[in-house]
Write a protein that holds these residues in place. Structure first.
Motif, PDB file in Angstrom:
ATOM      1  N   HIS A  91       0.847  -1.195   0.000  1.00  0.00           N
ATOM      2  CA  HIS A  91       0.000   0.000   0.000  1.00  0.00           C
ATOM      3  C   HIS A  91       0.882   1.244   0.000  1.00  0.00           C
ATOM      4  N   SER A  92       0.306   2.337  -0.457  1.00  0.00           N
ATOM      5  CA  SER A  92       1.008   3.619  -0.448  1.00  0.00           C
ATOM      6  C   SER A  92       0.340   4.567   0.542  1.00  0.00           C
ATOM      7  N   TYR A  93       1.161   5.247   1.325  1.00  0.00           N
ATOM      8  CA  TYR A  93       0.674   6.275   2.258  1.00  0.00           C
ATOM      9  C   TYR A  93       1.379   7.580   1.867  1.00  0.00           C
ATOM     10  N   PRO A  94       0.741   8.403   1.018  1.00  0.00           N
ATOM     11  CA  PRO A  94       1.433   9.531   0.381  1.00  0.00           C
ATOM     12  C   PRO A  94       1.420  10.829   1.173  1.00  0.00           C
ATOM     13  N   HIS A  95       1.517  10.742   2.479  1.00  0.00           N
ATOM     14  CA  HIS A  95       1.494  11.935   3.322  1.00  0.00           C
ATOM     15  C   HIS A  95       2.790  12.030   4.119  1.00  0.00           C
ATOM     16  N   ARG A  96       3.314  13.224   4.238  1.00  0.00           N
ATOM     17  CA  ARG A  96       4.501  13.412   5.062  1.00  0.00           C
ATOM     18  C   ARG A  96       4.134  13.167   6.519  1.00  0.00           C
ATOM     19  N   VAL A  97       4.854  12.252   7.166  1.00  0.00           N
ATOM     20  CA  VAL A  97       4.582  11.900   8.556  1.00  0.00           C
ATOM     21  C   VAL A  97       5.557  12.648   9.463  1.00  0.00           C
ATOM     22  N   SER A  98       5.030  13.246  10.507  1.00  0.00           N
ATOM     23  CA  SER A  98       5.872  14.001  11.440  1.00  0.00           C
ATOM     24  C   SER A  98       6.958  13.106  12.031  1.00  0.00           C
ATOM     25  N   ARG A  99       8.157  13.652  12.132  1.00  0.00           N
ATOM     26  CA  ARG A  99       9.265  12.892  12.698  1.00  0.00           C
ATOM     27  C   ARG A  99       9.076  12.691  14.194  1.00  0.00           C
ATOM     28  N   ALA A 100       9.621  11.572  14.670  1.00  0.00           N
ATOM     29  CA  ALA A 100       9.523  11.269  16.097  1.00  0.00           C
ATOM     30  C   ALA A 100      10.146  12.399  16.913  1.00  0.00           C
ATOM     31  N   GLY A 101       9.624  12.589  18.092  1.00  0.00           N
ATOM     32  CA  GLY A 101      10.126  13.658  18.953  1.00  0.00           C
ATOM     33  C   GLY A 101       9.176  14.847  18.968  1.00  0.00           C
ATOM     34  N   THR A 102       9.707  16.047  18.908  1.00  0.00           N
ATOM     35  CA  THR A 102       8.894  17.249  19.074  1.00  0.00           C
ATOM     36  C   THR A 102       7.886  17.434  17.948  1.00  0.00           C
ATOM     37  N   GLU A 103       8.229  17.068  16.701  1.00  0.00           N
ATOM     38  CA  GLU A 103       7.261  17.182  15.616  1.00  0.00           C
ATOM     39  C   GLU A 103       6.054  16.296  15.866  1.00  0.00           C
ATOM     40  N   HIS A 104       6.312  15.062  16.267  1.00  0.00           N
ATOM     41  CA  HIS A 104       5.210  14.145  16.574  1.00  0.00           C
ATOM     42  C   HIS A 104       4.330  14.705  17.686  1.00  0.00           C
ATOM     43  N   LEU A 105       4.950  15.223  18.714  1.00  0.00           N
ATOM     44  CA  LEU A 105       4.200  15.745  19.854  1.00  0.00           C
ATOM     45  C   LEU A 105       3.282  16.889  19.437  1.00  0.00           C
ATOM     46  N   ALA A 106       3.696  17.676  18.458  1.00  0.00           N
ATOM     47  CA  ALA A 106       2.927  18.847  18.026  1.00  0.00           C
ATOM     48  C   ALA A 106       1.852  18.515  16.998  1.00  0.00           C
ATOM     49  N   THR A 107       1.752  17.258  16.579  1.00  0.00           N
ATOM     50  CA  THR A 107       0.805  16.866  15.532  1.00  0.00           C
ATOM     51  C   THR A 107      -0.390  16.144  16.151  1.00  0.00           C
ATOM     52  N   ARG A 108      -1.591  16.528  15.748  1.00  0.00           N
ATOM     53  CA  ARG A 108      -2.788  15.878  16.285  1.00  0.00           C
ATOM     54  C   ARG A 108      -2.805  14.392  15.957  1.00  0.00           C
ATOM     55  N   HIS A 109      -3.306  13.583  16.876  1.00  0.00           N
ATOM     56  CA  HIS A 109      -3.261  12.131  16.748  1.00  0.00           C
ATOM     57  C   HIS A 109      -4.052  11.615  15.555  1.00  0.00           C
ATOM     58  N   ASP A 110      -5.087  12.365  15.119  1.00  0.00           N
ATOM     59  CA  ASP A 110      -5.943  11.891  14.034  1.00  0.00           C
ATOM     60  C   ASP A 110      -5.610  12.519  12.689  1.00  0.00           C
ATOM     61  N   SER A 111      -4.498  13.239  12.624  1.00  0.00           N
ATOM     62  CA  SER A 111      -4.059  13.817  11.358  1.00  0.00           C
ATOM     63  C   SER A 111      -3.338  12.765  10.519  1.00  0.00           C
ATOM     64  N   VAL A 112      -3.470  12.875   9.199  1.00  0.00           N
ATOM     65  CA  VAL A 112      -2.738  11.950   8.322  1.00  0.00           C
ATOM     66  C   VAL A 112      -1.239  12.133   8.470  1.00  0.00           C
ATOM     67  N   HIS A 113      -0.813  13.218   9.085  1.00  0.00           N
ATOM     68  CA  HIS A 113       0.616  13.477   9.291  1.00  0.00           C
ATOM     69  C   HIS A 113       1.120  12.916  10.622  1.00  0.00           C
TER      70      HIS A 113
END
Length: 308
Positions: A91-113
């Motif tokens: 499968h393809s997941y064509p969305h930029r995923v937040s990097r682990a650490g502070t970026e992840h913490l700042a991203t909502r849990h239900d966002s494709v990112h």
């Protein structure tokens, strides 16, 4: 646009293709174990990773996240090389995923990112009663194939989770590598599929929940190595290198080992062993087929255990 009706986890961006629909809602899942890879630019590793995994489990789901090195094609070729192409689902997941650490913490849990949503969406493609999280740089040994093959049938209806020790293997060249046996890297990898075993957001990364009453099985050492190539950046998916000792001791140890090897100080690191393969044998093959299976147990003799 509104989310697809019936989605278990509608994504924030309201793209129905990336809402999460859990498979168990349609009824009990059949016996078996599916391995789920979430990968980005793992073409270099997959020829070692995919074949033994397809020997160990019934089905493999590979979710590619914006690779530009031909990762999906390499995965298909590796599966075809052992006659298992029909048991690999890509499968393809064509969305930029937040990097682990502070970026992840700042991203909502239900966002494709979000790492959390990415993992839940990836695991929603499993169609067996058990699933296994696995990384695109982790290679099973011969012993590991046998253990997972047995577990895939023994776990059915048990409700147990399985933690598997892994051993980081830093590749210096085709003939030389360094294996870290100074710490015991232990993480739960195998879980039942069900509403009590989904992914939630934690500080640095995603975490898979499970009931406190779940039986916990710890697999023996020597089942897999985690490849780390010294000629490439193994920390590009992290937004910062100041790893917290209490929450991310594994990454802190990996950063210390990487720094020592890059500075030519590998011999100074307790528990780090240099391995040289015989002429004509790649060091990865030598470690997984010969060195690890014959190494004296316990492999990790001192140092504290690291759990993720």
């Amino acid at each position: 646009m509104s989310p697809v009706r019936g989605a278990d986890i509608p994504c924030l961006e309201q793209d129905p293709a990336y809402d999460v629909h859990w498979p168990w809602r349609a009824g009990p899942l059949p016996q078996g174990l599916t391995c789920v890879f979430r990968v980005k630019n793992e073409a270099r590793n997959l020829p070692w990773v995919i074949p033994p995994m397809l020997e160990a489990v019934q089905h493999v789901v590979l979710v590619d996240n914006l690779s530009d090195d031909g990762t999906p094609d390499v995965a298909r070729e590796a599966a075809a090389s052992i006659g298992a192409a029909e048991r690999l689902e890509v499968h393809s997941y064509p969305h930029r995923v937040s990097r682990a650490g502070t970026e992840h913490l700042a991203t909502r849990h239900d966002s494709v990112h979000s790492l959390t949503h990415f993992y839940n969406w990836s695991f929603s493609h499993v169609r067996t009663a058990y699933s296994m999280k696995w990384d695109g740089d982790m290679v099973l040994t011969t012993e590991g194939v046998g253990v997972l093959r047995d577990l895939s049938w023994q776990l059915h209806d048990s409700g147990a989770i399985v933690a598997i020790p892994r051993h980081p293997l830093s590749i210096e060249s085709e003939s030389v590598a360094w294996i870290d046996l100074g710490f015991r890297f232990l993480e739960p990898w195998i879980y039942p599929m069900g509403p009590e075993f989904t992914f939630v957001k934690a500080f640095e990364w995603e975490v898979r929940e499970f009931p406190e009453t779940s039986q916990r099985i710890i697999a023996p050492e020597g089942l897999c190595v985690e490849l780390k190539w010294l000629d490439q950046d193994e920390f590009s998916h992290w937004s910062a290198m100041d790893f917290d000792e209490s929450r991310a001791p594994r990454k802190r140890r990996e950063w210390q080992v990487y720094s020592a090897l890059m500075e030519g100080r590998g011999e100074e690191v307790q528990g780090l062993h240099r391995i040289e393969a015989p002429p004509g044998v790649h060091v990865i093959d030598y470690v997984t087929d010969t060195w690890l299976p014959h190494a004296e147990r316990p492999l990790v003799r001192r140092g504290r255990r690291i759990e993720s």
